[in-house]
Design a protein around this motif. Structure first.
Motif, mmCIF file in Angstrom:
data_model
loop_
_atom_site.group_PDB
_atom_site.id
_atom_site.type_symbol
_atom_site.label_atom_id
_atom_site.label_comp_id
_atom_site.label_asym_id
_atom_site.label_seq_id
_atom_site.Cartn_x
_atom_site.Cartn_y
_atom_site.Cartn_z
ATOM 1 N N ASP A 290 0.834 -1.200 0.000
ATOM 2 C CA ASP A 290 0.000 0.000 0.000
ATOM 3 C C ASP A 290 0.872 1.255 0.000
ATOM 4 O OD1 ASP A 290 -2.400 -1.415 0.006
ATOM 5 O OD2 ASP A 290 -2.342 -1.640 2.182
ATOM 6 N N PHE A 291 1.622 1.433 -1.090
ATOM 7 C CA PHE A 291 2.443 2.626 -1.217
ATOM 8 C C PHE A 291 1.569 3.876 -1.158
ATOM 9 C CE2 PHE A 291 4.979 -0.295 -4.110
ATOM 10 C CZ PHE A 291 5.963 -0.537 -3.185
ATOM 11 N N ASP A 292 2.109 4.923 -0.582
ATOM 12 C CA ASP A 292 1.392 6.207 -0.566
ATOM 13 C C ASP A 292 2.377 7.293 -0.124
ATOM 14 O OD1 ASP A 292 -1.502 7.416 -0.676
ATOM 15 O OD2 ASP A 292 -0.523 8.314 1.059
ATOM 16 N N THR A 293 2.351 8.417 -0.820
ATOM 17 C CA THR A 293 3.217 9.537 -0.461
ATOM 18 C C THR A 293 2.426 10.833 -0.584
ATOM 19 O OG1 THR A 293 5.204 8.406 -1.253
ATOM 20 C CG2 THR A 293 5.338 10.783 -0.985
ATOM 21 N N LYS A 294 2.524 11.661 0.439
ATOM 22 C CA LYS A 294 1.871 12.969 0.421
ATOM 23 C C LYS A 294 2.863 14.027 0.867
ATOM 24 C CE LYS A 294 -2.763 11.208 1.589
ATOM 25 N NZ LYS A 294 -2.394 9.796 1.816
ATOM 26 N N TYR A 295 2.894 15.125 0.120
ATOM 27 C CA TYR A 295 3.649 16.318 0.499
ATOM 28 C C TYR A 295 2.650 17.465 0.610
ATOM 29 C CZ TYR A 295 7.456 13.511 -1.478
ATOM 30 O OH TYR A 295 8.331 12.507 -1.771
ATOM 31 N N GLU A 316 6.340 22.621 5.878
ATOM 32 C CA GLU A 316 6.331 21.577 4.853
ATOM 33 C C GLU A 316 6.284 20.217 5.537
ATOM 34 O OE1 GLU A 316 9.098 20.284 1.046
ATOM 35 O OE2 GLU A 316 8.666 22.393 1.425
ATOM 36 N N GLY A 317 5.343 19.378 5.123
ATOM 37 C CA GLY A 317 5.186 18.061 5.712
ATOM 38 C C GLY A 317 5.302 16.967 4.667
ATOM 39 N N THR A 318 5.769 15.814 5.111
ATOM 40 C CA THR A 318 5.895 14.640 4.246
ATOM 41 C C THR A 318 5.374 13.432 5.006
ATOM 42 O OG1 THR A 318 7.871 15.530 3.158
ATOM 43 C CG2 THR A 318 7.472 13.171 2.953
ATOM 44 N N LYS A 319 4.578 12.638 4.322
ATOM 45 C CA LYS A 319 4.068 11.399 4.913
ATOM 46 C C LYS A 319 4.169 10.307 3.849
ATOM 47 C CE LYS A 319 0.235 9.473 7.576
ATOM 48 N NZ LYS A 319 -1.117 9.724 8.142
ATOM 49 N N PHE A 356 4.183 -5.744 6.309
ATOM 50 C CA PHE A 356 4.030 -4.529 7.098
ATOM 51 C C PHE A 356 4.859 -3.404 6.477
ATOM 52 C CE2 PHE A 356 2.996 -7.979 9.877
ATOM 53 C CZ PHE A 356 1.944 -7.503 10.646
ATOM 54 N N PRO A 357 4.236 -2.271 6.187
ATOM 55 C CA PRO A 357 4.962 -1.192 5.520
ATOM 56 C C PRO A 357 5.831 -0.402 6.491
ATOM 57 C CG PRO A 357 2.709 -0.510 5.925
ATOM 58 C CD PRO A 357 2.812 -1.948 6.377
ATOM 59 N N ALA A 358 6.971 0.018 5.972
ATOM 60 C CA ALA A 358 7.763 1.014 6.691
ATOM 61 C C ALA A 358 7.119 2.374 6.468
ATOM 62 C CB ALA A 358 9.197 1.011 6.186
ATOM 63 N N THR A 359 7.182 3.246 7.446
ATOM 64 C CA THR A 359 6.550 4.563 7.344
ATOM 65 C C THR A 359 7.574 5.657 7.601
ATOM 66 O OG1 THR A 359 5.918 4.498 9.675
ATOM 67 C CG2 THR A 359 4.302 3.682 8.066
ATOM 68 N N PHE A 360 7.277 6.803 7.046
ATOM 69 C CA PHE A 360 8.154 7.970 7.203
ATOM 70 C C PHE A 360 7.284 9.197 7.377
ATOM 71 C CE2 PHE A 360 10.344 11.654 5.490
ATOM 72 C CZ PHE A 360 11.583 11.592 6.110
ATOM 73 N N ASN A 361 7.562 9.979 8.425
ATOM 74 C CA ASN A 361 6.830 11.216 8.677
ATOM 75 C C ASN A 361 7.838 12.313 8.993
ATOM 76 O OD1 ASN A 361 3.720 10.673 8.859
ATOM 77 N ND2 ASN A 361 4.701 8.932 9.853
ATOM 78 N N GLU A 362 7.708 13.426 8.294
ATOM 79 C CA GLU A 362 8.614 14.557 8.515
ATOM 80 C C GLU A 362 7.808 15.844 8.543
ATOM 81 O OE1 GLU A 362 12.896 15.692 6.760
ATOM 82 O OE2 GLU A 362 11.279 16.047 5.325
ATOM 83 N N LYS A 363 8.155 16.722 9.475
ATOM 84 C CA LYS A 363 7.550 18.042 9.568
ATOM 85 C C LYS A 363 8.668 19.067 9.709
ATOM 86 C CE LYS A 363 3.054 16.678 11.461
ATOM 87 N NZ LYS A 363 3.246 15.235 11.219
#
Length: 1014
Positions: A290-295, A316-319, A356-363
Motif C-alpha cells: 500500500d504505497f502512498d506519499t503525500k507532500y 512543509e510536511g511529508t508522509k 508490514f509497511p515502513a513509514t516515514f513522517n517529517e515536519k
C-alpha cells in the motif's frame, strides 16, 4: 521618448549581462548569502547617487558613482532589483553569490517597422569572471523542474563532479558526493550557517540515516553549489559546498499553499518484485504494498510595519508509506513442539505474520523576521525545526515492535545583523543549533529470541520485545561569526572570524536491555505457565552512557579580489581553522588495556609503537597547521565577458568526525557483552554457566562481570583530512548560451580508516606473508578473518581483537567538466542546462568510494597493501541535463535527465593455490575494477504544469502539475563483487552480470500536485 530611453537602457543592460561592460572596480569575493551589483552610469558625475531597490521586499540601498561613473554595491541579498540614477532605471535578476553588471547607458535604439518600441527586460545574469566551478539553482528551477521527493539537494547534481544518491522505495538515506571522496567531505550552508554533520557520516546533519529533507524546499529562495575554487570564507569541506538562502517577507502579503500526492496506483513496484518477475515468480502473486506519499504545506510573508519589519513563515510536511517487508515468524515445519508450544506458534503466525509497511513522517517549520532598523542596518531573526520519524520493518522473524525507528530532530535559531558603511559592510551572525538523530528501538525493553531448539545454533523462530542495539547522536552549537568587507577601487577585501562552541555526543547501546533465548519447542509465551525459563542470555555489563566532548572551533580568513584592469581578476585568500577537541583529546586509555598493549609481543616485532595508541589525556594535541591558501585567476581575453580563461589552486581542510574518535571510548569503556548459558550447553561450574538464568535485565546484570572484548584505538597523531585542488578552464559565450570546459585535479589526504591491529609474535599478520593474491595483474586480499590469522591466533591477552585507527588513506581525482546553459525567459520560452563529467579516481584505500563513509577496512591488515586502484562506486562519466519549454495554452514542460556509466565495483577470485598466504580460499578487492557496460544508469523525469491567473484578485494564481518520474521505467541494476565480479582461478572469468533481485533506483512513478499563490 522616456519609454524609448528606458528600452534603450534595458537593451544596454541585457548586452552587459551577456557581453559585459568595461569598468574595473574589483569584483567582490563570493559570499555565502549575498551577491553584488556593479556597473557604469553614462554621463554620471562623481558622487552621483545610485539607488538599488529590492523589488521583493521594497528595501533600498544606495551607492555613489566614482569620477568615471562606475558604482559597486556588495552584500546584497539575491533578488530582483530596480537600479535607478539620474532619471535612468532598469531591472535585473541577481543570483546568489554572483557579481552582476548593470550599466545605465543611453544608446540609440531603432524602432521596429510597426512603430512599436523594442523592449528587453533584465534576465538572470551569469558571472563568467568567477573562477569558481559551480552551478546556481534558481527559484524557477526549484519550482518547475521535476523533483520526486521535494529535496532541494537533488538539484546539486547540476554542478560538475557531483552525484546525489537516487531515491528508492525503501527510503534510502540521501547524500551528496563530489570529487573522488565520500559524502562526509561536503558541507551545506543555510543562510550562512553550516549544517555539517559533526558526529556521524553523510556530510549534512541527519542525512546519514534519513531519506528526508534537511530544509523545506518551499522556503528556499535559491542556492549555489561549488565544487572547486570556493573562497576562503567556506570552511570544513574537502570536496563541495552548497550555499542556500531562504525567502524573506516584503511590503505586500504573499504566500502559497501546495499539495502533492502519489497514491498506490502511481507508484510502481521495483522491477523484480512485479508479478512474474524474479522475486514474485509464481501465482498467487504477492500483492502490491500500500504505497502512498503525500507532500503538503504552505508559507506566508508580508509586512508587520511597512518598510521596516517583515515576516516569512513556512511549513512543509511529508508522509510516506514505503515498500513492505514480510514478517514470517516460525517458518518451516514445527516438529518436536509440545502442545502448548505448538498452539502458541500457530497463534503467533496469525498475530504477527504478514506484510508490514515502513513509514516515514517529517515536519519542517521555518520562520523569519527582517527588520530594516535604518538605511544602513538590516537585522534578521529566524528559527527552524525539523521533526522526523522513520519506522523500519526488519522483517523475517522479527516482529514490528522489535524493529527500529530512525529519528531526526533539529532546532536552529539565528540572528544576523548587517551594517553598511560608505565603502564597507559588516555582517554579524549568532546562531544556536541542537540536532539529534539515530536509530532507536521501536519499543523499549529487553529482546526475546525464540529458537527452534535448545541452543543458539538451532535457528531463530521469533524475536519479540525491543531491539538489542541503538545508536544516538547529538550535536549542539553556539556560533558567533563576523565578516567585514571593504570595497571600492581595484581591490575588494573581505575578512572574518568564527567561534563555534560545540558539544558532541555519540551513544551506542549494545544489549544493555539484555537478550533472552528460549527453546521454541517448549515456549508458550513470555511468563506463561509451563514455559521454562531462558536457556541462555546476553547482556552488556558496562554502564552505557554517551561519549561527550566539548569542542571549540575557531576560523579566520582573509580574501582579496583584485581587478587591475578590464581583463584580469585575481582572487587570493588564506583560511586558518582550529579545533580544541577534534580527536577526543581528553580520552584516557584504561590502564589494563595500556598494560596489555605494552606487553603485547607482536607490536614491537611489527614496528608498531604502543605509545602511539595509548592516550594519557595529555598527549593528543590540537592541530595548529590548518592553513589553507586559495588562489583563483580569470582572464577576460577581450574584456567583454565573451571568452574567459580561468585557473585555480587551493587547499581545503575538512574535519575529523567525532564518531571515529568516540569509538575507542565506546568499545573500551561502555561495551562488555557477557553471554550466559545453561547445561547441557555449558559445563557446570565453568565461567558464565548458570543453573538458572534470571528473567530480568537487572538480575542478569547483577551476575555479569566486566570482561574484555574488542579494543579500538586511535592513533594519537591522527591527521585532519584535506584536499589540494587545481584546475584550468575556459568559458565561452555563444549568443545567450554560456559554455565552459574545465580540467580538474584533486589530491586528497588523511582519509581515516580502522584496520586490524593484531599481530603474531614475529610481527606478521599471517604465516607466509601478506594475504595478497595477484591474479591477472589485480591484487586481491584474503581479508582478515581466516585460519592462521593474528586476529584468531594472537588476541590481546584479556581482551581479544585489536582495531587501530590511522589517517593513511589517499585519493587522486582527475576530471574533465563540460557545461552549457541558457536561462529560461518569458521572451524566448526555452532554456536548458547540461553538465558532463568525465573522471578518474584512484585511492590506496579499498573502502574509499562514493558511498557513505565506511571507517572499517577489513580487506587487508593495513591500508595500501593492495596498492592503488579505482575508487569503488564512482562513475567514469556522468551527464545531467535539464530543459524547459513553453508550450501552447501556457503549458510549461520541463525535464531532468541523468545518464552515467554506472558505478564501478569490485571482484572476487576463488581457488588460489594452496601456498598462497591467507588460507588459499577466496580473495577479494573492493577497488572498482569493473564497470557496467554501456549506459549503466538512466533516468528521465518530466514535469508538465499550467498556471491559471485567477480573475477575482490580482496576483492570485493556481498552478497544477503532473510529474512522470523515471518516465521510461528504466531498470537500473546493482552490481557487486560476489555477483558479476566473481570468478574462479582458471575459469571463464567474471560474468559482469548485474545482481538478480535488486535494483539501484525506483521504477516509473507519477505525482500530481497543485500550488496556489497569492
Amino acid at each position: 521618448m522616456k519609454n524609448l530611453k528606458k528600452a534603450s537602457l534595458r537593451l544596454a543592460l541585457a548586452g552587459t549581462i551577456l557581453g559585459g561592460g568595461t569598468f574595473i572596480l574589483a569584483l567582490p569575493a563570493t559570499a555565502q548569502t549575498t551577491s553584488t551589483i556593479q556597473g557604469h552610469i553614462d554621463g554620471a558625475t562623481a558622487g552621483q547617487t545610485v539607488t538599488l531597490t529590492d523589488i521583493t521586499t521594497g528595501h533600498e540601498n544606495s551607492a555613489k558613482a566614482d569620477a568615471s561613473g562606475n558604482y559597486l554595491v556588495v552584500g546584497l541579498p539575491p533578488s530582483t532589483y530596480r537600479i535607478a540614477s539620474g532619471g535612468k532605471s532598469v531591472e535585473v535578476v541577481v543570483p546568489l553569490g554572483q557579481a552582476v553588471t548593470a550599466d545605465l547607458v543611453a544608446v540609440a535604439v531603432a524602432e521596429s517597422k510597426n512603430g512599436n518600441q523594442i523592449v528587453v527586460t533584465g534576465s538572470r545574469a551569469k558571472d563568467v569572471l568567477s573562477p569558481a566551478i559551480s552551478a546556481n539553482v534558481s527559484r524557477f528551477q526549484i519550482e518547475n523542474l521535476p523533483n520526486g521527493d521535494r529535496n532541494f539537494l537533488n538539484f546539486a547534481a547540476l554542478a560538475p563532479g557531483v552525484t546525489v544518491s537516487p531515491p528508492q522505495l525503501g527510503g534510502k538515506a540521501r547524500q551528496v558526493q563530489a570529487g573522488g571522496i565520500n559524502s562526509d567531505n561536503t558541507n551545506t550552508f543555510i543562510d550562512g550557517i553550516s549544517i555539517k554533520n559533526l558526529v556521524n557520516h553523510g556530510g549534512t546533519v541527519g542525512q546519514n540515516l534519513s531519506s528526508g529533507n534537511p530544509f523545506p524546499a518551499s522556503a528556499v529562495d535559491q542556492f549555489d553549489v561549488q565544487t572547486q575554487n570556493f573562497k576562503a570564507e567556506f570552511e570544513q569541506a574537502g570536496s563541495a559546498v552548497i550555499s542556500t538562502v531562504t525567502k524573506t517577507g516584503g511590503n505586500s502579503f504573499h504566500g502559497e499553499l501546495f499539495g502533492e500526492w502519489q497514491p498506490k496506483a502511481f507508484i510502481s513496484e521495483n522491477y523484480d518484485d512485479r508479478p512474474g518477475h524474479q522475486n514474485n515468480k509464481t501465482a498467487p502473486y504477492r500483492t502490491k504494498p500500500d504505497f502512498d506519499t503525500k507532500y503538503y504545506g504552505g508559507n506566508l510573508g508580508g509586512p508587520i510595519i511597512k518598510d521596516r519589519l517583515t515576516f516569512f513563515v513556512d511549513f512543509e510536511g511529508t508522509k510516506k508509506t514505503f515498500g513492505s517487508n514480510d514478517i514470517n515468524v516460525y517458518p518451516g515445519t514445527l516438529t518436536g513442539y509440545n502442545p502448548a508450544a505448538l498452539a502458541y506458534a500457530q497463534a503467533a503466525r496469525t498475530q504477527y505474520n504478514g506484510s508490514f509497511p515502513a513509514t516515514f513522517n517529517e515536519k519542517l517549520y521555518f520562520g523569519k523576521l527582517t527588520f530594516y532598523a535604518t538605511l544602513q542596518d538590516t537585522i534578521n531573526v529566524s528559527a527552524f525545526i525539523r521533526d522526523e520519524a522513520n519506522l523500519q520493518i526488519n522483517g523475517g522473524v522479527t516482529t514490528k515492535d522489535a524493529s527500529t525507528n530512525n529519528r531526526n530532530k533539529e532546532h536552529r535559531y539565528q540572528l544576523s545583523w548587517n551594517h553598511r558603511g560608505e565603502n564597507w559592510l559588516n555582517e554579524f551572525t549568532f546562531a544556536r543549533d541542537a540536532a539529534a538523530n539515530g536509530a532507536v528501538p521501536n519499543v523499549s525493553g529487553p529482546s526475546f529470541v525464540v529458537t527452534n531448539g535448545g541452543n543458539m545454533g538451532s535457528g531463530n523462530a521469533l524475536q519479540l520485545g525491543g531491539t538489542n542495539f541503538a545508536q544516538d547522536d547529538h550535536q549542539y552549537q553556539t556560533l558567533f561569526k563576523d565578516n567585514v568587507t571593504f570595497f571600492g577601487g581595484p581591490h575588494t577585501v573581505k575578512a572574518g572570524v568564527k567561534v563555534n562552541f560545540t558539544k558532541l555526543q555519540r551513544l551506542e547501546d549494545n544489549n544493555s536491555g539484555g537478550t533472552f533465548f528460549y527453546d521454541g519447542t517448549t515456549f508458550a509465551g513470555i511468563g506463561a505457565a509451563g514455559t521454562p525459563g531462558p536457556y541462555a542470555a546476553s547482556i552488556n555489563s558496562a554502564a552505557v552512557q554517551p561519549v561527550t566532548a566539548k569542542n571549540t572551533e575557531i576560523g579566520l580568513f582573509v580574501q582579496d579580489d583584485w581587478k587591475p584592469d578590464a581583463h584580469w581578476l585575481i582572487s587570493g585568500g588564506l583560511r586558518w581553522d582550529y579545533e580544541s577537541d577534534a580527536k577526543n583529546e581528553k580520552f584516557v586509555t584504561p590502564a589494563a588495556i595500556a598494560a596489555a598493549l605494552r606487553a603485547y609481543p607482536g607490536w614491537p616485532a611489527a614496528g608498531i609503537n604502543p605509545n602511539d595508541y595509548i592516550s594519557t589525556g595529555h598527549n593528543r594535541h590540537p592541530f595548529l597547521g590548518e592553513f589553507q591558501p586559495r588562489l583563483g585567476i580569470s582572464y577576460d581575453v577581450k574584456g567583454d565577458r565573451d571568452l574567459v580563461l580561468t585557473a585555480g589552486a587551493g587547499r581545503y581542510y575538512d574535519r575529523s568526525l567525532f564518531i571515529d574518535s568516540a569509538l575507542e571510548t565506546i568499545k573500551d569503556q561502555y561495551e562488555s557483552v557477557v553471554t550466559f548459558n545453561t547445561p547441557p550447553n555449558c559445563t557446570p561450574g565453568s565461567q558464565n554457566c548458570l543453573a538458572t538464568i534470571p528473567t530480568t535485565a537487572a538480575g542478569l546484570r547483577s551476575l555479569a562481570v566486566m570482561q574484555g572484548g574488542e579494543v579500538h584505538l586511535l592513533n594519537n597523531n591522527t591527521k585532519v583530512p584535506f584536499s589540494d585542488e587545481f584546475d584550468v578552464g575556459l568559458k565561452k559565450r555563444f549568443g545567450s548560451v554560456n559554455t565552459s570546459i574545465t580540467f580538474s585535479y584533486i589530491n586528497s589526504h588523511n582519509i581515516y580508516q580502522e584496520v586490524v591491529g593484531n599481530r603474531l609474535p614475529d610481527g606478521t599478520y599471517s604465516p607466509g606473508g601478506n594475504p595478497i593474491f595477484v591474479y591477472k595483474g589485480v591484487p586481491y586480499a584474503a581479508g582478515i578473518f581466516y585460519g592462521g590469522s593474528a586476529i584468531f591466533n594472537a588476541p590481546l591477552p584479556g581482551y581479544g581483537s585489536i582495531f587501530i585507527g590511522n589517517s593513511d588513506g589517499k585519493a587522486h581525482y582527475a576530471a574533465l567538466y563540460l557545461q552549457a546553459d541558457k536561462a529560461y525567459t518569458e521572451q524566448s520560452r526555452w532554456g536548458f542546462s547540461t553538465t558532463l563529467t568525465v573522471s578518474s579516481s584512484r585511492s590506496n584505500d579499498t573502502r574509499n568510494g562514493a558511498s557513505i563513509g565506511d571507517p572499517f577496512d577489513f580487506d587487508a591488515p593495513t591500508i595500501g597493501q593492495q596498492g592503488y586502484g579505482n575508487s569503488s562506486g564512482l562513475e567514469r562519466w556522468r551527464f545531467v541535463g535539464t530543459g524547459t519549454v513553453g508550450l501552447p495554452f501556457n503549458i510549461k514542460a520541463t525535464t531532468f535527465v541523468t545518464l552515467s556509466s554506472g558505478p564501478s565495483y569490485g571482484g572476487v577470485v576463488c581457488g588460489a593455490p594452496a601456498t598462497t598466504p591467507g588460507n588459499a580460499g577466496c580473495y577479494l578487492t573492493n577497488f572498482g575494477i569493473y564497470r557496467p557496460g554501456g549506459i549503466g544508469y538512466k533516468n528521465v523525469d518530466f514535469n508538465f504544469s499550467k498556471t491559471f491567473k485567477l480573475p477575482y484578485a490580482h496576483g492570485h494564481e493556481l498552478t497544477v502539475y503532473f510529474q512522470a518520474l523515471n518516465a521510461f521505467d528504466f531498470v537500473n541494476r546493482n552490481y557487486s563483487m560476489w555477483g558479476g565480479g566473481f570468478q574462479a582461478v582458471g575459469g571463464a572469468g567474471p560474468t559482469l552480470a548485474p545482481d538478480t533481485g535488486s535494483v539501484a533506483s525506483q521504477g516509473r512513478n507519477f505525482k500530481v500536485g497543485a500550488r496556489y499563490k497569492f
